[in-house]
Motif scaffolding. Structure first.
Motif, PDB file in Angstrom:
ATOM      1  N   ALA A   1       9.815  18.276  37.414  1.00  0.00           N
ATOM      2  CA  ALA A   1       8.836  17.453  38.343  1.00  0.00           C
ATOM      3  C   ALA A   1       7.932  16.788  37.578  1.00  0.00           C
ATOM      4  N   THR A   2       7.233  17.220  36.460  1.00  0.00           N
ATOM      5  CA  THR A   2       6.483  16.216  35.697  1.00  0.00           C
ATOM      6  C   THR A   2       6.975  15.067  35.585  1.00  0.00           C
TER       7      THR A   2
ATOM      8  N   THR B   1       8.084  12.659  38.574  1.00  0.00           N
ATOM      9  CA  THR B   1       6.846  12.238  39.233  1.00  0.00           C
ATOM     10  C   THR B   1       6.351  10.756  38.519  1.00  0.00           C
TER      11      THR B   1
ATOM     12  N   ASP C   1       7.095   7.705  48.736  1.00  0.00           N
ATOM     13  CA  ASP C   1       6.587   9.109  49.043  1.00  0.00           C
ATOM     14  C   ASP C   1       7.468  10.334  49.485  1.00  0.00           C
TER      15      ASP C   1
ATOM     16  N   LEU D   1       8.633  11.701  46.514  1.00  0.00           N
ATOM     17  CA  LEU D   1       7.444  12.572  45.873  1.00  0.00           C
ATOM     18  C   LEU D   1       7.263  13.668  46.340  1.00  0.00           C
ATOM     19  N   ALA D   2       7.252  13.684  47.703  1.00  0.00           N
ATOM     20  CA  ALA D   2       6.926  15.251  48.381  1.00  0.00           C
ATOM     21  C   ALA D   2       8.148  16.049  48.074  1.00  0.00           C
TER      22      ALA D   2
ATOM     23  N   GLU E   1       7.295  17.534  44.623  1.00  0.00           N
ATOM     24  CA  GLU E   1       6.265  18.265  44.919  1.00  0.00           C
ATOM     25  C   GLU E   1       6.790  19.747  45.136  1.00  0.00           C
ATOM     26  N   THR E   2       7.563  19.820  46.095  1.00  0.00           N
ATOM     27  CA  THR E   2       8.217  21.335  46.176  1.00  0.00           C
ATOM     28  C   THR E   2       8.881  21.776  45.096  1.00  0.00           C
TER      29      THR E   2
ATOM     30  N   LYS F   1       8.288  21.318  41.936  1.00  0.00           N
ATOM     31  CA  LYS F   1       7.168  21.672  41.211  1.00  0.00           C
ATOM     32  C   LYS F   1       6.894  23.255  41.424  1.00  0.00           C
ATOM     33  N   GLN F   2       6.549  23.477  42.678  1.00  0.00           N
ATOM     34  CA  GLN F   2       6.091  24.676  43.073  1.00  0.00           C
ATOM     35  C   GLN F   2       7.150  25.726  42.749  1.00  0.00           C
TER      36      GLN F   2
END
Length: 725
Positions: A571-572, A575, A595, A598-599, A602-603, A605-606
């Motif tokens: 994820a890092t 991005t 975007d 990128l969204a 973000e998921t 990453k979580q």
């Protein structure tokens, strides 16, 4: 030297044990066992053994396809067998320029002057007199004999030819003179031929490598006026044997027949190309009479560089170079895992060289031989299988390793944990590395556990202390834009130019390249033991140090309860690379937005962070369910394959990874999210919807795999976030 190095290491380990952080992937009890294994392993290294192997490997020139290279093959196999590894030799028949054939360059008008294309014999360097050394040459050159005017094309990059065209200067029917640097030499030839040139001369300019950088050889380590960079020109749109894309070049006389392209249908260069030293190129440059070059094109010779030679300057370039089928050999040593024999940790380096190869590649070869010996001496076998591989014909286009990957593709897909490349890995004293996201933490943690010789620092601390933004060694770093993370050394992105390509960019196997770099007389006849001893490492302690880092990574991957991949690093890094792609496209399409992807990240990453937290909890609990752990490790091995796309890249479908590729314009640089990079290079938006959809699918696949693992660890889909966006 051996005694000093080992004693220092043991004293250091005793002091450092208290500060040692937890090792990723191990339960508390098994970490204690692993630390003992590593302590035992780090008593096995020897500077003397490393030096002995390097001397045996590089005492004579050993080009691919020669009897001398077959002797190197046999030595490698013999050492690994004696170390206790099972050794297999994989033959392949490739289509290759085996020898330089005939090449000459001469000024014809206004005077007649043959130009030197051989390095000089140097009295203090006994190796420079070896009769088996070749003139300077570029394999896969076209053949031809042309006499023509000259055009100087700077580095011979595509933008350089575009600038020449914009200035109204035609290279059609002329001989292009280009300096090394800026791109892979094969693209200099490719771009020149596309522009209509009749031939290409490539030379080393002292502004890039030579007296403007320091004292020249043999007094110093910089190229002198007769040093020549050899190298391949192969630029087909895949990696490996030019006649067998996607298929292994199995022996012509073997039981399985492979369909091969007709050589006339392969994209070989048709024009003659050859390298020269600057001591010869200056005889052309000083006689040129055209307009002065634009800013940035001036080299380091004491004259005003000009774009054209004019009608009164004629140069003759002749190359007669045949191609033929040549048998090459991949030497694979296997230490079979005690618990998980079908999970493979793979370390590799090629062994063929343009001359002696004391830095490139065989410092890495010698280190891998000592690695085999050290692992073989351990009382307990690693849990997973370790394969130590030595590739042939890398110098001609990264051929041997690509053929082996194509031959073993299905097994590798099921079994490979990681590929780690150590081409020229002990070529200096400055540590550095490049890596796929999931192996970065492994590299960092390993360097935190190994002492840098004759210092009170770890390799990691030495790495962090380097000047220039912690850039580190150039070993394996082929990217101008690595992901920058605070309190972390720079780790590059893997580009082109070495044997990780097929593993990473074609088969989707997590890969890294690491080692120490320094002065080099790259691809010249002076890359010999005299140079190594005088300028690289006279103590030979860098070999044991690199072997300790390499062995630590190998043993941790081999023995870990849960494979120590850095899952959240996807994820890092994604991005950073998505924002870089967006910026490149915004340069010509200001309204463009990335975007949605990128969204998704973000998921991702979580979910990745939750996975890593659950793994830490599981490892701390000491309640490891073998069935559950096996399922998670299998899923982990498949994470990188989420980026494999059957369509591949528009510039070559063999490159199947959506995540990383070598740059199709330069050949060396890394392209992260290469489908976006290629579209941006064309200043196009036509394919962006398709490219976005393919990346969305890849990220969703990666996310789904992580969610699945979280569920196996006891999470629920609702608490872990959905895989869809």
């Amino acid at each position: 030297m051996k005694h000093t190095f080992i004693t220092g290491s043991l004293l250091f380990l005793g002091m450092y044990a208290h500060a040692q952080k937890s090792i990723s992937g191990f339960s508390v009890a098994n970490q204690s066992k692993q630390e003992k294994v590593e302590q035992e392993y780090r008593t096995k290294q020897s500077a003397e053994r490393f030096k002995n192997h390097l001397q045996k490997l590089t005492s004579v020139p050993h080009l691919a396809g020669t009897p001398e290279n077959e002797k190197v093959r046999d030595y490698i196999a013999d050492v690994m067998r004696k170390a206790g590894l099972q050794v297999e030799i994989f033959p392949h028949d490739i289509y290759l320029s085996k020898t330089p054939g005939e090449s000459l360059v001469e000024v014809v008008e206004p005077i007649r002057m043959p130009l030197n294309n051989r390095e000089f014999i140097i009295k203090e360097d006994k190796y420079s007199a070896d009769a088996r050394l070749t003139p300077g040459w570029n394999s896969y050159s076209g053949s031809g004999d042309v006499t023509s005017e000259v055009v100087y094309a700077n580095y011979g990059r595509i933008e350089d030819f575009e600038k020449l065209k914009a200035m109204g200067i035609s290279v059609k029917g002329k001989i292009v003179l280009a300096r090394y640097g800026g791109n892979f030499r094969g693209y200099k030839a490719k771009h020149a031929e596309a522009a209509g040139a009749a031939g290409v001369i490539i030379y080393t300019d002292p502004a890039d490598n030579g007296y403007m950088k320091g004292v020249t050889f043999p007094e110093g380590s910089q190229p002198n006026d007769n040093t020549i960079q050899r190298g391949s020109l192969l630029t087909v749109d895949y990696t490996g044997d030019p006649l067998t894309p996607f298929e292994p070049a199995l022996p012509l006389d073997g039981p399985k027949k492979i369909k091969r392209l007709d050589p006339k249908d392969a994209a070989f260069h048709k024009i003659p190309v050859t390298p020269l030293p600057w001591g010869s190129a200056v005889e052309i440059l000083k006689r040129m009479t055209g307009k002065a070059v634009p800013a940035g094109w001036q080299g380091g010779l004491p004259l005003a560089y000009r774009l054209e030679g004019g009608s009164e300057l004629k140069v003759r370039l002749k190359v007669k170079q045949d191609k033929e089928f040549v048998r090459i050999y991949q030497v694979v040593g296997t230490l079979t895992g005690s618990e998980f024999p079908d999970e493979w940790i793979i370390a590799g380096c090629h062994y063929d060289a343009w001359s002696f190869g004391s830095t490139d590649p065989n410092s890495g070869t010698a280190m891998l031989l000592t690695l085999a010996e050290s692992l073989g001496k351990l009382p307990q076998k690693p849990k997973r299988t370790v394969k130590i591989c030595h590739w042939d014909a890398e110098e001609h286009g990264v051929i041997g390793s690509a053929e082996w990957v194509e031959q073993m593709r299905d097994e590798l897909s099921a079994k490979a944990v990681a590929y780690m490349n150590y081409d020229a890995a002990v070529s200096g004293k400055i540590f550095g590395g490049s890596s796929s996201p999931s192996l970065k933490k492994l590299l960092i943690e390993a360097t935190q556990s190994v002492q840098y010789p004759d210092s009170n620092k770890t390799v990691y601390e030495h790495w962090m202390a380097q000047k220039g933004g912690k850039r580190g060694s150039t070993v394996g770093i082929n990217s101008a834009a690595p992901v920058a993370v605070a309190d972390e050394p720079t780790i590059g992105n893997l580009g082109g130019g070495s044997d990780h390509i097929a593993f990473y960019m074609h088969a989707g196997i997590p890969s890294l390249s690491a080692g120490v770099g320094g002065p080099t007389l790259y691809h010249s006849q002076y890359d010999d033991l005299f140079f190594y001893n005088k300028f690289v490492d006279s103590t030979y302690t860098m070999g044991p140090m690199v072997e300790q880092v390499v062995g630590t990574m190998s043993l941790r991957l081999a023995n870990a309860d849960i494979l120590p991949y850095d899952v959240s690093r996807y994820a890092t890094d994604l991005t950073t690379h998505l924002k870089t792609a967006e910026k490149a496209i915004k340069a010509y399409q200001p309204a463009y937005s990335i975007d949605k992807l990128l969204a998704q990240v973000e998921t991702l990453k979580q979910n990745a962070e939750q996975f890593e937290n659950r793994i830490k909890t599981l490892l701390a609990s000491e309640q490891l369910d073998k069935v559950k752990v096996a399922a998670i490790n299998k899923e982990l091995r498949n994470l990188e394959k989420a980026f494999l796309d059957p369509k591949g890249m528009a510039y070559g479908s063999w490159y199947r990874s959506l995540y990383a590729s070598s740059d199709p314009y330069s050949g060396y640089a890394s392209w992260m999210l290469p489908a976006f990079q290629y579209e941006a290079s064309l200043k196009s938006t036509a394919n962006l919807p398709d490219i976005e959809a393919r990346h969305a699918k890849a990220i969703e696949t990666l996310n789904t795999k992580i969610v699945t693992m979280n569920q196996q660890l006891g999470g629920s889909p609702s608490s872990l976030g959905g895989a869809k966006n």
